[in-house]
Design an enzyme around this catalytic site. Structure first.
Site, PDB file in Angstrom:
ATOM      1  N   CYS A 151       4.542 -19.408 -51.031  1.00 25.06           N
ATOM      2  CA  CYS A 151       3.949 -18.124 -51.415  1.00 25.06           C
ATOM      3  C   CYS A 151       2.953 -17.636 -50.364  1.00 25.06           C
ATOM      4  O   CYS A 151       2.240 -18.418 -49.749  1.00 25.06           O
ATOM      5  CB  CYS A 151       3.307 -18.235 -52.783  1.00 25.06           C
ATOM      6  N   ASP A 159       5.225 -24.992 -58.319  1.00 21.84           N
ATOM      7  CA  ASP A 159       4.075 -24.836 -59.206  1.00 21.84           C
ATOM      8  C   ASP A 159       4.112 -23.513 -59.962  1.00 21.84           C
ATOM      9  O   ASP A 159       3.658 -23.429 -61.106  1.00 21.84           O
ATOM     10  CB  ASP A 159       2.774 -24.937 -58.405  1.00 21.84           C
ATOM     11  N   CYS A 218       6.102 -27.105 -50.057  1.00 24.08           N
ATOM     12  CA  CYS A 218       5.213 -26.650 -51.129  1.00 24.08           C
ATOM     13  C   CYS A 218       4.193 -27.700 -51.538  1.00 24.08           C
ATOM     14  O   CYS A 218       4.126 -28.774 -50.975  1.00 24.08           O
ATOM     15  CB  CYS A 218       6.035 -26.121 -52.299  1.00 24.08           C
ATOM     16  N   ASP A 219       3.431 -27.367 -52.566  1.00 21.05           N
ATOM     17  CA  ASP A 219       2.104 -27.918 -52.801  1.00 21.05           C
ATOM     18  C   ASP A 219       1.949 -29.426 -52.668  1.00 21.05           C
ATOM     19  O   ASP A 219       1.069 -29.910 -51.974  1.00 21.05           O
ATOM     20  CB  ASP A 219       1.624 -27.512 -54.192  1.00 21.05           C
ATOM     21  N   LYS A 220       2.769 -30.220 -53.353  1.00 21.60           N
ATOM     22  CA  LYS A 220       2.540 -31.661 -53.391  1.00 21.60           C
ATOM     23  C   LYS A 220       3.342 -32.414 -52.354  1.00 21.60           C
ATOM     24  O   LYS A 220       3.092 -33.588 -52.096  1.00 21.60           O
ATOM     25  CB  LYS A 220       2.852 -32.210 -54.792  1.00 21.60           C
ATOM     26  N   GLU A 227      -2.876 -26.920 -63.296  1.00 23.52           N
ATOM     27  CA  GLU A 227      -3.506 -25.766 -62.671  1.00 23.52           C
ATOM     28  C   GLU A 227      -3.752 -24.683 -63.704  1.00 23.52           C
ATOM     29  O   GLU A 227      -2.948 -24.498 -64.626  1.00 23.52           O
ATOM     30  CB  GLU A 227      -2.611 -25.196 -61.564  1.00 23.52           C
ATOM     31  N   SER A 270      -4.866 -23.242 -59.097  1.00 20.50           N
ATOM     32  CA  SER A 270      -3.932 -22.885 -58.038  1.00 20.50           C
ATOM     33  C   SER A 270      -4.717 -22.294 -56.884  1.00 20.50           C
ATOM     34  O   SER A 270      -5.792 -21.714 -57.068  1.00 20.50           O
ATOM     35  CB  SER A 270      -2.935 -21.856 -58.568  1.00 20.50           C
TER      36      SER A 270
END
Length: 556
Positions: A191, A78, A119-121, A442, A468
């Site tokens: 992160c 992202d 990570c995010d998704k 985002e 985000s």
């Protein structure tokens, strides 16, 4: 065994010949086939170490009597996708990941699965897939990045984005910006703050799908490799006992996840992903649940961007289990839920200890008596909107000001960095929702620019897009209905007065019902921004943010 469909009997001789082509022995075909879903790639910092995690999982599976077989899942960074066309492709990968994993697992008749995301998704996408496929499954993620250090202070990716805004405002030099660039992201891993990736990885523990430490052990620690081996061994125990994802991810488990989300101060994106996961288990998840749970759940953690602590600090303080143990002092969790440990939530957290009350506040001394997220409603968001309340400064909990209206993120950034946004303004960014974006981008660039330019305590930002986990301030996203379907956010005009009232859960446009009706009658849908490829298909099938941006069959 499920894999008998492709390994046993004369009719399966052609299948076995193809397993022979893979180099599998008859002994390996006699064992349970365990699919290891690897999100490894060389473009995402949180995924570049997953080859090592996958190898450790393979060892664990083999040690416990299974046959490990790896297949891939995609991943988008992202941060790299932020602020340009690429961000349209971030959220939409959640469904690609779920769909492709479902296809691979069922096509090849795996007996069990180990999901290796970070990570995010990837985490929510694979949780969705796990619920659909419903064979014994465990999660082991890649782990968080260590915090950076600039001028003696810990930093994270949000610090980096805000430094760009501070540089544009002349508050820091080019040399300072370069130092941030070179020191903010010092290791591989997701992160280092409580952003979306780490939020969802922590929630794998709460949902019962990951072992203790899965959300917090840093990527570069050897403990992460040991955890991966343990996960590989544990999935074989789950297979032997036939404990499946839908035995674990129940309605009570989802409510536990939302409760711990409030205590941790997780990303607003969890309010997209938890409804989508709930949908896969047949649970009707109304985002209003958040307010009822928030009302009784204290916020115990202020991890970056809400405060000065980081994932490595949460890990040393006792991790997610320590947070859960604090919540359990007031009976805020369903402790009878089964987990991948083979034990209940209550058994898992029985011996958890809060080792640092500065990182995890004791429940008797929370940051706030209410949770980290809030759902706001009103004539501007009849179906709801979401704000990370724990990352809003006190003076912005109630804010009223004139709307500064932009029909895309880029125009808003130009205005912010061009000095055209003033203290007291309410920035409105619309046509960035699931359909309108498409893809619900985002808005970290504009929120970071606002914070970096010193406007974080005087300017609000409202969008039908999303934020985000690194965003902070009075940032209200997921406004539903979105502009692309004629929601009230499409009717806002420059200078209209908007009131944000987080304590009272209100988001109001100070325009009369009669005037809004006139504007609605004159409103015309915009031409789609994308008419070909996956994004066009996504826009046709996606629902609104308040429903988790899940995909449905058109017309149903």
């Amino acid at each position: 065994m499920k894999s008998d469909t492709v390994t046993k009997g004369k009719q399966q001789a052609p299948h076995r010949s193809l397993f022979n082509a893979l180099g599998l022995t008859p002994e390996e075909m006699e064992r349970p086939l365990v699919g290891i879903v690897s999100s490894y790639n060389e473009i995402v910092p949180g995924h570049v170490n997953l080859d090592k995690i996958v190898n450790a999982v393979k060892q664990g599976v083999a040690m416990a009597g299974g046959t490990p077989i790896v297949f891939p899942a995609i991943a988008v960074c992202d941060g790299i996708a932020m602020g340009h066309l690429g961000m349209k492709y971030s959220l939409v990968t959640r469904d690609l990941i779920a769909d492709s994993t479902e296809a691979m697992a069922i096509a090849h008749q795996f007996d069990a699965l180990v999901m290796v995301p970070n990570c995010d998704k990837n985490v929510p996408g694979l949780l969705m897939a796990a619920a659909r496929i419903n064979v014994p499954t465990i999660f082991v993620s890649g782990g968080p990045m260590l915090a950076g250090r600039v001028k003696g202070k810990k930093t994270s990716l949000s610090s980096m984005f805000e430094a760009v805004g501070a540089n544009a405002a002349g508050l820091i030099t080019d040399e300072d910006l370069c130092e941030f660039e070179n020191k903010t992201c010092p290791t591989c891993g997701s992160c280092s703050g409580m952003y979306t990736a780490n939020s969802m990885n922590c929630l794998t523990e709460v949902l019962g799908m990951g072992l203790g430490g899965n959300g917090t052990i840093p990527a570069v620690y050897s403990a992460r490799i040991r955890l991966a081996k343990q996960a590989g061994m544990k999935v074989m125990e789950l297979w032997e006992k036939n404990i499946r994802p839908r035995d674990i991810m129940t309605e009570k488990a989802v409510l536990n996840a939302l409760t711990v989300d409030m205590a941790l101060g997780c990303s607003t994106n969890s309010m997209l992903h938890l409804p989508a996961i709930a949908h896969e288990i047949g649970m009707d998840f109304e985002i209003d649940f958040a307010n009822g749970i928030s009302e009784k759940t204290p916020n115990l953690c202020h991890l970056a961007p809400a405060g000065p602590t980081y994932m490595e600090d949460l890990n040393e303080a006792g991790g997610v289990y320590a947070v859960m143990a604090e919540l359990n002092k007031k009976d805020l969790l369903y402790t009878d839920c089964m987990t991948v440990t083979g034990k209940t939530v209550g058994e898992n957290i029985r011996d958890a200890v809060n080792k640092d009350p500065e990182v995890i506040r004791p429940i008797e001394n929370p940051y706030t008596p209410t949770g980290g997220l809030a759902v706001l409603k009103g004539n501007l968001a009849p179906d709801g909107s979401v704000v990370k309340r724990s990352a809003v400064v006190e003076e912005m909990l109630v804010h009223e000001g004139p709307a500064r209206v932009f029909d895309c993120e880029e125009d808003a950034i130009d205005a912010i960095k061009g000095g055209r946004i003033k203290a007291g303004d309410v920035v409105v960014i619309r046509y960035e929702g699931p359909k309108g974006g498409p893809g619900m981008r985002e808005m970290l660039n504009p929120t970071s620019a606002i914070a970096g330019m010193g406007l974080g305590s005087s300017v609000a930002l409202i969008t039908d897009g999303r934020f985000s986990g690194a965003s902070r301030g009075a940032s209200i996203g997921h406004v539903s209905p979105e502009a692309a379907v004629g929601g009230p956010i499409a009717l806002v005009e420059e200078g209209d007065i908007i009131k944000v009232d987080i304590p009272n859960l209100k988001l109001e446009l100070h325009v009369s019902d009669e005037e809004l009706a006139k504007r609605k009658e004159a409103w015309e849908p915009r031409e789609p921004k994308v008419t070909t490829g996956y994004l066009a298909r996504y826009a046709a099938m996606v629902t609104s943010g308040n429903r988790g941006a899940i995909l449905t069959v058109p017309g149903k």
